[in-house]
Design a protein around this motif. Structure first.
Motif, PDB file in Angstrom:
ATOM      1  N   TYR A  66       0.840  -1.198   0.000  1.00  0.00           N
ATOM      2  CA  TYR A  66       0.000   0.000   0.000  1.00  0.00           C
ATOM      3  C   TYR A  66       0.879   1.254   0.000  1.00  0.00           C
ATOM      4  O   TYR A  66       1.636   1.503   0.933  1.00  0.00           O
ATOM      5  N   GLU A  67       0.790   1.996  -1.076  1.00  0.00           N
ATOM      6  CA  GLU A  67       1.428   3.307  -1.249  1.00  0.00           C
ATOM      7  C   GLU A  67       2.955   3.282  -1.290  1.00  0.00           C
ATOM      8  O   GLU A  67       3.574   4.340  -1.297  1.00  0.00           O
ATOM      9  N   ASP A  68       3.560   2.140  -1.283  1.00  0.00           N
ATOM     10  CA  ASP A  68       5.003   2.031  -1.470  1.00  0.00           C
ATOM     11  C   ASP A  68       5.326   0.588  -1.833  1.00  0.00           C
ATOM     12  O   ASP A  68       4.468  -0.297  -1.709  1.00  0.00           O
ATOM     13  N   ASN A  69       6.558   0.344  -2.252  1.00  0.00           N
ATOM     14  CA  ASN A  69       6.917  -0.983  -2.744  1.00  0.00           C
ATOM     15  C   ASN A  69       7.756  -1.757  -1.740  1.00  0.00           C
ATOM     16  O   ASN A  69       7.971  -1.329  -0.600  1.00  0.00           O
ATOM     17  N   ALA A  70       8.257  -2.917  -2.174  1.00  0.00           N
ATOM     18  CA  ALA A  70       9.001  -3.804  -1.276  1.00  0.00           C
ATOM     19  C   ALA A  70      10.312  -3.175  -0.799  1.00  0.00           C
ATOM     20  O   ALA A  70      10.791  -3.496   0.294  1.00  0.00           O
ATOM     21  N   TRP A  71      10.902  -2.320  -1.597  1.00  0.00           N
ATOM     22  CA  TRP A  71      12.124  -1.649  -1.158  1.00  0.00           C
ATOM     23  C   TRP A  71      11.869  -0.857   0.112  1.00  0.00           C
ATOM     24  O   TRP A  71      12.664  -0.881   1.055  1.00  0.00           O
ATOM     25  N   VAL A  72      10.762  -0.149   0.145  1.00  0.00           N
ATOM     26  CA  VAL A  72      10.435   0.685   1.307  1.00  0.00           C
ATOM     27  C   VAL A  72       9.951  -0.159   2.472  1.00  0.00           C
ATOM     28  O   VAL A  72      10.442  -0.036   3.605  1.00  0.00           O
ATOM     29  N   TYR A  73       8.987  -1.056   2.228  1.00  0.00           N
ATOM     30  CA  TYR A  73       8.422  -1.837   3.331  1.00  0.00           C
ATOM     31  C   TYR A  73       9.441  -2.793   3.945  1.00  0.00           C
ATOM     32  O   TYR A  73       9.324  -3.154   5.120  1.00  0.00           O
ATOM     33  N   SER A  74      10.448  -3.187   3.185  1.00  0.00           N
ATOM     34  CA  SER A  74      11.479  -4.060   3.746  1.00  0.00           C
ATOM     35  C   SER A  74      12.329  -3.339   4.783  1.00  0.00           C
ATOM     36  O   SER A  74      13.065  -3.981   5.539  1.00  0.00           O
ATOM     37  N   LEU A  75      12.231  -2.026   4.839  1.00  0.00           N
ATOM     38  CA  LEU A  75      12.976  -1.235   5.831  1.00  0.00           C
ATOM     39  C   LEU A  75      12.068  -0.687   6.927  1.00  0.00           C
ATOM     40  O   LEU A  75      12.485   0.174   7.696  1.00  0.00           O
ATOM     41  N   ASN A  76      10.834  -1.185   7.012  1.00  0.00           N
ATOM     42  CA  ASN A  76       9.874  -0.612   7.958  1.00  0.00           C
ATOM     43  C   ASN A  76       9.732  -1.363   9.278  1.00  0.00           C
ATOM     44  O   ASN A  76       8.926  -0.975  10.114  1.00  0.00           O
ATOM     45  N   ALA A  77      10.494  -2.416   9.493  1.00  0.00           N
ATOM     46  CA  ALA A  77      10.460  -3.110  10.790  1.00  0.00           C
ATOM     47  C   ALA A  77      11.404  -2.379  11.740  1.00  0.00           C
ATOM     48  O   ALA A  77      12.448  -2.892  12.146  1.00  0.00           O
ATOM     49  N   ILE A  78      11.031  -1.178  12.121  1.00  0.00           N
ATOM     50  CA  ILE A  78      11.964  -0.296  12.830  1.00  0.00           C
ATOM     51  C   ILE A  78      12.198  -0.703  14.275  1.00  0.00           C
ATOM     52  O   ILE A  78      13.053  -0.129  14.947  1.00  0.00           O
ATOM     53  N   HIS A  79      11.457  -1.688  14.757  1.00  0.00           N
ATOM     54  CA  HIS A  79      11.684  -2.206  16.107  1.00  0.00           C
ATOM     55  C   HIS A  79      12.666  -3.383  16.092  1.00  0.00           C
ATOM     56  O   HIS A  79      13.038  -3.901  17.141  1.00  0.00           O
ATOM     57  N   ASP A  80      13.093  -3.799  14.905  1.00  0.00           N
ATOM     58  CA  ASP A  80      13.894  -5.013  14.741  1.00  0.00           C
ATOM     59  C   ASP A  80      15.006  -4.770  13.719  1.00  0.00           C
ATOM     60  O   ASP A  80      15.288  -5.614  12.868  1.00  0.00           O
ATOM     61  N   VAL A  81      15.667  -3.624  13.824  1.00  0.00           N
ATOM     62  CA  VAL A  81      16.616  -3.209  12.794  1.00  0.00           C
ATOM     63  C   VAL A  81      17.871  -4.075  12.798  1.00  0.00           C
ATOM     64  O   VAL A  81      18.462  -4.329  11.741  1.00  0.00           O
ATOM     65  N   ALA A  82      18.306  -4.546  13.952  1.00  0.00           N
ATOM     66  CA  ALA A  82      19.496  -5.400  13.978  1.00  0.00           C
ATOM     67  C   ALA A  82      19.287  -6.652  13.135  1.00  0.00           C
ATOM     68  O   ALA A  82      20.187  -7.087  12.404  1.00  0.00           O
ATOM     69  N   THR A  83      18.092  -7.232  13.220  1.00  0.00           N
ATOM     70  CA  THR A  83      17.777  -8.376  12.381  1.00  0.00           C
ATOM     71  C   THR A  83      17.763  -7.978  10.917  1.00  0.00           C
ATOM     72  O   THR A  83      18.293  -8.701  10.047  1.00  0.00           O
ATOM     73  N   LEU A  84      17.172  -6.851  10.640  1.00  0.00           N
ATOM     74  CA  LEU A  84      17.108  -6.364   9.269  1.00  0.00           C
ATOM     75  C   LEU A  84      18.503  -6.169   8.682  1.00  0.00           C
ATOM     76  O   LEU A  84      18.791  -6.579   7.542  1.00  0.00           O
ATOM     77  N   LYS A  85      19.400  -5.585   9.465  1.00  0.00           N
ATOM     78  CA  LYS A  85      20.781  -5.398   8.994  1.00  0.00           C
ATOM     79  C   LYS A  85      21.446  -6.745   8.683  1.00  0.00           C
ATOM     80  O   LYS A  85      22.148  -6.891   7.679  1.00  0.00           O
ATOM     81  N   GLU A  86      21.214  -7.717   9.562  1.00  0.00           N
ATOM     82  CA  GLU A  86      21.778  -9.047   9.331  1.00  0.00           C
ATOM     83  C   GLU A  86      21.228  -9.647   8.041  1.00  0.00           C
ATOM     84  O   GLU A  86      21.974 -10.232   7.242  1.00  0.00           O
ATOM     85  N   TYR A  87      19.915  -9.491   7.833  1.00  0.00           N
ATOM     86  CA  TYR A  87      19.283 -10.065   6.644  1.00  0.00           C
ATOM     87  C   TYR A  87      19.839  -9.469   5.346  1.00  0.00           C
ATOM     88  O   TYR A  87      19.986 -10.177   4.347  1.00  0.00           O
TER      89      TYR A  87
END
Length: 738
Positions: A552-573
């Motif tokens: 909704y209103e943005d693509n996977a590039w943006v939503y893949s960075l929206n788990a802002i409570h779990d950024v350490a995991t995101l960085k690892e991924y």
């Protein structure tokens, strides 16, 4: 530990955030552009009085458009909307000469651009009529100046309502009304309307008005389209047809006073009598409005700059922030309660990222009332409002983001008269109860009225399948919603609940496809089927990016960075710091980032999680700030109830609220030593409360809970000053997914 982190940007100006009085004689209202909402007498006032303009098939979301014809001046608007207009009701239209058919086209071009300031609005029409407006919280004052030696007529059309031309089924409808004129020369009535962006059923607004002199004639009318069924001296009309009254005067100067209410015509008359007397002048209302906005809002942020452009941008943005929600305490027709009542929540999807946190800093009393009101809506309507107008919940664009707002308030220690046991129960309703499907034509798979429509998948699979619209963006937001439940559960000592919702807050990971690739990056959140397989997805596309799509209103590039409570995991991924930085850079390099789309709001500040790269958040912040100006088209997107304005204000302050952020009205002084704010804006060093600071983030307690100071030294070149511990990533612990 609770988490309320703010990311350090750069303070482009010296700023004082204060809960105290402003400098004597300072009038900040001189810097405010008021045109697009019209007259709003006070923060959160119910009445928002202004012109309604037609310009081809362009939606006039708040009534105002800079070009086009004025076809009425109505008492109520919902400023800052982007889906479809709301309200535009209780309207008057001045006409020169006798009116042969009040249902005909009566609109007028403007002979000059509209003018306005806090508390006042003026339109000069092509027919020679000058209309001046002012208002209180529940009433409005019109001052008409007609051409000399001509008949002066004023048409009150009960069927008047702002239309939508988008063809999406969100247009408002008039259901019927009544109009009566009394011997003491006052009139009363009501109009009933439905639909609009939140798809609300019938709702009724009542009105009571009078003019400064008795009319020389009064005719009531009724009809369909432009065809009259009756037009005579009958003093009362009612029905489902278009109806109203035409007042004719032999004077060129006429004042009109109108009160409104959601309760009854008698309450509308009471509101008028309480707030605008026959002797009340327009000038006195303007003076009161300026004093209130100065004292209650504008004085709360003061800057050292004398640059008029800076001042206009700051204070116009503050006005846009506090027009809605509307404080309708005492005007709730749905139930009787001692709790405050706020309506026109448009919408938490738009505002929870940055608006509500600044709302609390600048308006802590109203913010506590707002939280109490949200919980009380749950008590009586069954769900928290994710959006609400005309006393009806709707529409939910993504997650149940009222959960984020309540958690935000809880972890900051907002208590007062809030019943947090009920607050948590309301959040649990969102997290555990599937709302009934309201059969929204744009998303018929599940409820868009309230709650989490895709909850059945969330509970069964730990992700959302494409049988539900907006599956991926909903899943990412459900994760942050559940993190909010975790925070409140932990604070209330509910350990079992806390563990469950912390675990569920990690479910966004179940949408992560490590084999999905785009522009030298692997791993994105993508759709997932019930059998566990991922749906092939180009991360750069999201089809229409709207209601019936997976994002909704943005693509996977943006939503893949929206788990802002779990950024350490995101960085690892994504492959570590270097790839994480490149991924954020790609949002800008590939023109993915959209400053007018809320899911993008937090992305530029993720650089703060990368050692040595805080300067990039500063650089991006400067780029984004340049997209704004204080003109009528000065936002990079729709205001969205002040979401855009609050985003800019956080840029100007030099902070960014990532998970939560609030204030209690105490003083925070932010200073910046810089040779040239336009070229020397990178942080060289920072002191917090007088002590050297080496972190690119702050906790709530550092500067807001008890006040404090931030002293920036800025320079023209990036400096690796933030060498301390990285920001917390509270959902990135070792607890296994179930």
């Amino acid at each position: 530990m609770t988490y309320r982190r703010l990311f350090v940007g750069s303070s482009c100006l010296a700023i004082l955030i204060s809960g105290g009085a402003f400098a004597a004689g300072t009038d900040f209202t001189q810097y405010v552009n008021v045109l697009f909402p019209g007259v709003v007498a006070a923060p959160f006032a119910m009445v928002k009085l202004g012109p309604d303009v037609q310009s081809g098939t362009k939606d006039a979301y708040s009534g105002y458009l800079p070009d086009g014809k004025v076809w009425g001046f109505s008492m109520m608007h919902e400023s800052g909307t982007g889906g479809a207009p709301k309200y535009g009701v209780v309207s008057q239209m001045p006409v020169v000469g006798d009116v042969s058919n009040p249902l005909a086209e009566l609109s007028q071009s403007r002979s000059a651009p509209d003018q306005g300031s806090i508390g006042s609005y003026m339109s000069s029409l092509a027919n020679g009529v000058v209309v001046e407006l002012s208002a209180t919280e529940h009433a409005g004052l019109y001052r008409y100046t007609f051409p000399e030696e001509q008949t002066s007529s004023i048409v009150i059309d009960i069927s008047h309502v702002l239309p939508s031309f988008r063809g999406l089924g969100w247009e408002q409808h008039y259901s019927g009304g009544n109009f009566s004129f009394y011997n003491d020369d006052h009139y009363e009535g009501s109009g009933t309307y439905n639909n609009g962006w939140n798809l609300s059923p019938d709702w009724t607004i009542y009105f009571c008005g009078t003019f400064s002199q008795a009319p020389s004639s009064l005719l009531t009318f009724k009809g369909e389209g432009t065809k009259l069924a009756s037009y005579d001296s009958t003093t009362s009309v009612s029905g489902t047809e278009r109806l109203g009254g035409v007042f004719t005067f032999n004077s060129s100067s006429i004042r009109s006073r109108v009160g409104v209410s959601f309760i009854s015509s008698s309450k509308a008359c009471q509101n008028l009598d309480n707030e605008i007397l026959e002797s009340t002048t327009l000038e006195s209302l303007v003076d009161t409005a300026k004093k209130r906005w100065n004292a209650e809002v504008f004085s709360k942020i003061q800057i050292s700059s004398t640059d008029v452009a800076d001042l206009k941008l700051l204070y116009s943005s503050m006005l846009g922030m506090f027009i809605i929600p509307s404080n309708r305490s005492g005007e709730n027709p749905g139930w009787s309660s001692d709790e405050p009542y706020y309506d026109d929540v448009f919408t938490f999807w738009d505002t929870h990222r940055c608006h509500t946190s600044l709302f609390h800093i600048l308006q802590p009393v109203a913010y506590e009332e707002f939280i109490r009101s949200s919980i009380d809506i749950w008590r009586h309507d069954g769900f928290l409002p994710d959006a609400r107008s005309s006393n009806f919940n709707g529409r939910v664009q993504g997650g149940s983001n009222a959960d984020n707002v309540l958690a935000d308030a809880y972890v900051k220690g907002v208590r007062g008269a809030i019943d947090w046991e009920d607050g948590f129960s309301a959040m649990v309703t969102d997290g555990e109860t599937t709302p009934a499907n309201n059969n929204d034509p744009k998303a018929p798979d599940s409820s868009t009225k309230e709650g989490r429509g895709a909850l059945p998948d969330w509970l069964e699979y730990g992700y959302v399948t494409p049988r539900f619209s907006r599956a991926v963006s909903r899943a990412v937001e459900y994760s942050t919603n559940d993190f909010g439940l975790y925070q409140v559960a932990k604070g209330l000592g509910r350990q079992e609940d806390a563990e469950k919702y912390l675990n569920r807050s990690r479910y966004w990971r179940n949408h992560w496809d490590p084999d999905c690739t785009s522009n030298n990056h692997s791993g994105f959140v993508v759709p997932r089927l019930a059998n566990g397989s991922f749906v092939p997805q180009d991360p750069l596309t999201c089809d229409g990016c709207y209601w019936d799509d997976v994002y909704y209103e943005d693509n996977a590039w943006v939503y893949s960075l929206n788990a802002i409570h779990d950024v350490a995991t995101l960085k690892e991924y994504v492959g570590g710091d270097e790839m994480f930085a490149d991924r954020i850079n790609k949002l800008f390099d590939l023109n993915i980032f959209n400053a007018g789309n809320e899911p993008s709001f937090t992305s530029p500040y993720l650089y703060n999680f990368i050692p040595g790269m805080q300067y990039m958040s500063v650089r991006r912040s400067r780029q984004i700030s340049k997209l704004y100006n204080s003109g009528t088209a000065g936002l990079p997107g729709n205001s969205d109830a002040g979401a855009m304005e609050s985003n800019l204000l956080w840029h100007m302050i030099g902070l960014w609220p990532m998970t939560i952020g609030l204030g209690n009205g105490r003083t925070l002084a932010i200073s910046a030593q810089s040779g040239n704010k336009d070229t020397a804006f990178y942080v060289q060093s920072l002191k917090v409360n007088g002590e050297p600071w080496d972190k690119a983030w702050l906790a709530w307690e550092d500067v807001f809970a008890d006040g404090g100071s931030m002293e920036f030294v800025l320079g023209p070149d990036p400096m690796d000053w933030a060498t301390g511990e990285p920001p917390p990533s509270p959902a990135s612990g070792d607890l296994r997914l179930s």
